[in-house]
Design an enzyme around this catalytic site. Sequence first.
Site, PDB file in Angstrom:
ATOM      1  N   GLU A   1       0.659  -4.684  -1.490  1.00 18.69           N
ATOM      2  CA  GLU A   1       1.441  -4.142  -2.601  1.00 18.69           C
ATOM      3  C   GLU A   1       1.247  -4.951  -3.879  1.00 18.69           C
ATOM      4  O   GLU A   1       1.599  -4.497  -4.972  1.00 18.69           O
ATOM      5  CB  GLU A   1       2.938  -4.081  -2.246  1.00 18.69           C
ATOM      6  CG  GLU A   1       3.634  -5.425  -2.181  1.00 18.69           C
ATOM      7  CD  GLU A   1       3.611  -6.048  -0.797  1.00 18.69           C
ATOM      8  OE1 GLU A   1       4.528  -6.839  -0.501  1.00 18.69           O
ATOM      9  OE2 GLU A   1       2.700  -5.745   0.004  1.00 18.69           O
TER      10      GLU A   1
ATOM     11  N   ARG B   1       1.668  11.560   2.231  1.00 22.47           N
ATOM     12  CA  ARG B   1       1.610  10.203   2.783  1.00 22.47           C
ATOM     13  C   ARG B   1       1.555  10.250   4.314  1.00 22.47           C
ATOM     14  O   ARG B   1       2.157  11.142   4.946  1.00 22.47           O
ATOM     15  CB  ARG B   1       2.804   9.376   2.309  1.00 22.47           C
ATOM     16  CG  ARG B   1       2.827   9.192   0.804  1.00 22.47           C
ATOM     17  CD  ARG B   1       3.840   8.154   0.368  1.00 22.47           C
ATOM     18  NE  ARG B   1       3.447   6.802   0.773  1.00 22.47           N
ATOM     19  CZ  ARG B   1       4.159   5.714   0.497  1.00 22.47           C
ATOM     20  NH1 ARG B   1       5.299   5.817  -0.163  1.00 22.47           N
ATOM     21  NH2 ARG B   1       3.739   4.526   0.878  1.00 22.47           N
TER      22      ARG B   1
ATOM     23  N   ARG C   1       3.926   0.305  -9.281  1.00 20.46           N
ATOM     24  CA  ARG C   1       3.093  -0.889  -9.391  1.00 20.46           C
ATOM     25  C   ARG C   1       1.889  -0.650 -10.314  1.00 20.46           C
ATOM     26  O   ARG C   1       1.367  -1.604 -10.896  1.00 20.46           O
ATOM     27  CB  ARG C   1       2.670  -1.379  -8.009  1.00 20.46           C
ATOM     28  CG  ARG C   1       3.897  -1.690  -7.134  1.00 20.46           C
ATOM     29  CD  ARG C   1       3.647  -2.738  -6.095  1.00 20.46           C
ATOM     30  NE  ARG C   1       4.768  -2.829  -5.168  1.00 20.46           N
ATOM     31  CZ  ARG C   1       5.882  -3.525  -5.376  1.00 20.46           C
ATOM     32  NH1 ARG C   1       6.035  -4.192  -6.514  1.00 20.46           N
ATOM     33  NH2 ARG C   1       6.846  -3.549  -4.476  1.00 20.46           N
TER      34      ARG C   1
END
Length: 430
Positions: free
Chosen positions: A314, A124, A386
């Site tokens: 998101e 990341r 998610r």
Amino acid sequence: MGSQTSDLWPAPLASTAVDADVRVPGSKSITNRALLLAALADGPSVVGEPLRARDTSLMVGALQALGTRIEEAPEGWRVSPGPLRGPGAVDCGLAGTVMRFVPPVAVLAQGDIDFDGDPRARQRPMGPILDALRDLGGTIDDGGRNALPFTVRGAGSMPGGKVEMDASSSSQFVSALLLAGARYDDGVTVHHVGKPVPSLPHIEMTVGMLRERGVQVDDGDPHTWRVKPGAVRALDTEVEPDLSNAAPFLAAGLVTGGRVRVLGWPETTSQPGDLLREIFGLMGAHVRVDSEGLTLRGPDTIAGVDLDLHDVSELTPVIAAVAALATEPSHLRGIAHIRGHETDRLAALASELNRLGGDVRETDDGLEIRPRPLRGADFRTYHDHRMAHAGAVLGLVVPGVRIEDIATTSKTLPDFTGMWTSMLNREAAA
């Protein structure tokens, strides 16, 4: 990514329109900001009704590693600031708020603080925050990788001052410096250069929480934020429900043509998830907020949308799942940066929706979704909570969806499967 059959969760199919009241736990974004500010404050305080999930437990552990005392209290977590010190080790897991927010605090510690996390966390983006901390007077040893793992060599104080950074891959880089900046000798001035900063509402949340604690923040100039040096006032916080985590439950009402009420939805909030009511309204739902919460009633058919989700990225996985069930094509834009989230969310969504028979194409900054009849298949999550939410929404109306690693939802919603099945049991009993 392979799957073992035992790792697959058969997504429950809705036998009729969902009709349920749901209460989602506290906001991760508010909980972790409140914890960090409490650790920097001028006295003890309580973070009330916090989210208790993997990401927030990692934040508690990180602050404890720096010398902060955090104890269970009847109303939440009691935080007692202490001298920041090392040596210590911080496990970031896959939590962006831990890997980005804690290093600017660790530079204030006396001693070395080691940071590492899950394998995906090492991929990341971290360069902007590490470079900024060096420019402001910090010392960080990362072997030239600009990524986890790294060591912050805390000197007990931080000069601070002005810094330029490119925060186009994550608003967390800006928030990270603002949250700690009041404790720097000269405060901090952050000037963003580059493409637009995503998720600006999250920076506005940070600024609001700082001001509540007496920190002076000037955000009057475009792309620039100034935090004056000074004390962070201790403040007891009551954490709002996590509106982003409400997305799959509201989507359940939308895709089944049912009714879902999220209890305790705040009438005013800085959470980006509040835009769900507008977004799902555009997709055909009727949405109303009153003193009891937010009630969504689903339409007979789902409308396609053309949405810029730059500020609420998101929410993309659940919105993409709903769009795949619409009667018209959708275009989701402004979200190139989510390739650097828990997984490459654009590639993952295209792959998994197409696996179910969809017609989804990646663009430079988003997704084009053309609805097709979907079929059951294994839905991979890539260790992304998610993505699991998106799969569960699809499984309500597509028989035979099996979700890989549903346990990844514990990152921000520890009892997701219990809440999901309870919602459907209420629907069955209605």
